[in-house]
Design a protein around this motif. Sequence first.
Motif, PDB file in Angstrom:
ATOM      1  N   PHE A  19       0.791  -1.230   0.000  1.00  0.00           N
ATOM      2  CA  PHE A  19       0.000   0.000   0.000  1.00  0.00           C
ATOM      3  C   PHE A  19       0.830   1.291   0.000  1.00  0.00           C
ATOM      4  N   LEU A  20       2.074   1.211   0.438  1.00  0.00           N
ATOM      5  CA  LEU A  20       2.911   2.412   0.512  1.00  0.00           C
ATOM      6  C   LEU A  20       3.901   2.505  -0.651  1.00  0.00           C
ATOM      7  N   GLY A  25       1.022   2.704  -4.950  1.00  0.00           N
ATOM      8  CA  GLY A  25       0.384   2.655  -3.631  1.00  0.00           C
ATOM      9  C   GLY A  25      -0.904   3.450  -3.558  1.00  0.00           C
ATOM     10  N   ARG A  26      -0.892   4.669  -4.134  1.00  0.00           N
ATOM     11  CA  ARG A  26      -2.095   5.508  -4.086  1.00  0.00           C
ATOM     12  C   ARG A  26      -3.262   4.810  -4.785  1.00  0.00           C
ATOM     13  N   ALA A  27      -3.061   4.237  -5.960  1.00  0.00           N
ATOM     14  CA  ALA A  27      -4.129   3.537  -6.708  1.00  0.00           C
ATOM     15  C   ALA A  27      -4.604   2.310  -5.941  1.00  0.00           C
ATOM     16  N   ARG A  28      -3.644   1.582  -5.325  1.00  0.00           N
ATOM     17  CA  ARG A  28      -4.032   0.392  -4.562  1.00  0.00           C
ATOM     18  C   ARG A  28      -4.867   0.777  -3.350  1.00  0.00           C
ATOM     19  N   ARG A  29      -4.469   1.860  -2.648  1.00  0.00           N
ATOM     20  CA  ARG A  29      -5.243   2.306  -1.487  1.00  0.00           C
ATOM     21  C   ARG A  29      -6.647   2.741  -1.917  1.00  0.00           C
ATOM     22  N   ALA A  30      -6.748   3.481  -3.021  1.00  0.00           N
ATOM     23  CA  ALA A  30      -8.051   3.950  -3.505  1.00  0.00           C
ATOM     24  C   ALA A  30      -8.935   2.768  -3.919  1.00  0.00           C
ATOM     25  N   ARG A  31      -8.356   1.801  -4.624  1.00  0.00           N
ATOM     26  CA  ARG A  31      -9.126   0.627  -5.062  1.00  0.00           C
ATOM     27  C   ARG A  31      -9.606  -0.173  -3.840  1.00  0.00           C
ATOM     28  N   THR A  32      -8.744  -0.361  -2.859  1.00  0.00           N
ATOM     29  CA  THR A  32      -9.119  -1.106  -1.654  1.00  0.00           C
ATOM     30  C   THR A  32     -10.208  -0.365  -0.890  1.00  0.00           C
ATOM     31  N   GLN A  33     -10.086   0.958  -0.802  1.00  0.00           N
ATOM     32  CA  GLN A  33     -11.110   1.750  -0.124  1.00  0.00           C
ATOM     33  C   GLN A  33     -12.457   1.618  -0.842  1.00  0.00           C
ATOM     34  N   ASP A  34     -12.456   1.663  -2.174  1.00  0.00           N
ATOM     35  CA  ASP A  34     -13.684   1.490  -2.951  1.00  0.00           C
ATOM     36  C   ASP A  34     -14.288   0.108  -2.721  1.00  0.00           C
ATOM     37  N   GLN A  35     -13.448  -0.923  -2.676  1.00  0.00           N
ATOM     38  CA  GLN A  35     -13.949  -2.282  -2.479  1.00  0.00           C
ATOM     39  C   GLN A  35     -14.558  -2.456  -1.089  1.00  0.00           C
ATOM     40  N   VAL A  36     -13.913  -1.865  -0.069  1.00  0.00           N
ATOM     41  CA  VAL A  36     -14.447  -1.954   1.291  1.00  0.00           C
ATOM     42  C   VAL A  36     -15.781  -1.206   1.377  1.00  0.00           C
ATOM     43  N   GLN A  37     -15.862  -0.016   0.762  1.00  0.00           N
ATOM     44  CA  GLN A  37     -17.116   0.737   0.771  1.00  0.00           C
ATOM     45  C   GLN A  37     -18.214  -0.014   0.024  1.00  0.00           C
ATOM     46  N   SER A  38     -17.852  -0.633  -1.087  1.00  0.00           N
ATOM     47  CA  SER A  38     -18.826  -1.399  -1.855  1.00  0.00           C
ATOM     48  C   SER A  38     -19.340  -2.588  -1.036  1.00  0.00           C
ATOM     49  N   TRP A  39     -18.440  -3.282  -0.366  1.00  0.00           N
ATOM     50  CA  TRP A  39     -18.837  -4.411   0.473  1.00  0.00           C
ATOM     51  C   TRP A  39     -19.767  -3.940   1.581  1.00  0.00           C
ATOM     52  N   ALA A  40     -19.429  -2.815   2.238  1.00  0.00           N
ATOM     53  CA  ALA A  40     -20.245  -2.288   3.327  1.00  0.00           C
ATOM     54  C   ALA A  40     -21.626  -1.862   2.809  1.00  0.00           C
TER      55      ALA A  40
END
Length: 171
Positions: A19-20, A25-40
């Motif tokens: 992630f760093l 890293g920035r794209a991976r963090r953004a994609r992971t954040q989108d996936q977590v929000q989508s799951w929630a």
Amino acid sequence: MRKVRTLVVAATGAAAAYFLDPAQGRARRARTQDQVQSWATARRRDLDRTARFEAGVRAGEEAEARGAGHYHPHGDTDLQEHLRMVLSTVPAPTGDVTVEVVDGVVRVRGQVEDRDQVDQVLGAIRDVPGVVSVESLLHLPGTPAPNKAAAIEASDHAAAALEGAADTPGH
């Protein structure tokens, strides 16, 4: 225990490197954040759907307790039309069966193939609210209708008497 701690430290280091990373890293963090929000969001939607379903089931049970969803006849014509619909759900062929309703008394006429079908038709009609009694004029193939049997027998006797009179000498 030491192995577990080593695995946790290694996994944390790998995640940090993933992630760093300065290049991606920035794209991976953004994609992971989108996936977590989508799951929630999907979990919230599932919970809302379940809550709406359960509320609908409760509302349906309350309505059914008040008598909704059950047939309530509004006169003989309404009952007769409802009985025609009921007959269409009977597993026996009922194309030759008719119903007449007068003051809640149902007269069933027609021909069915066997005794089981007679029982199916009469049972389905008896279970309908508003039916006071059932008069069956159903009959099997090759047999006269119950209300016609006496007339047929009388005409047969009359025909036999005429034949007997014609055979008698002097006439």
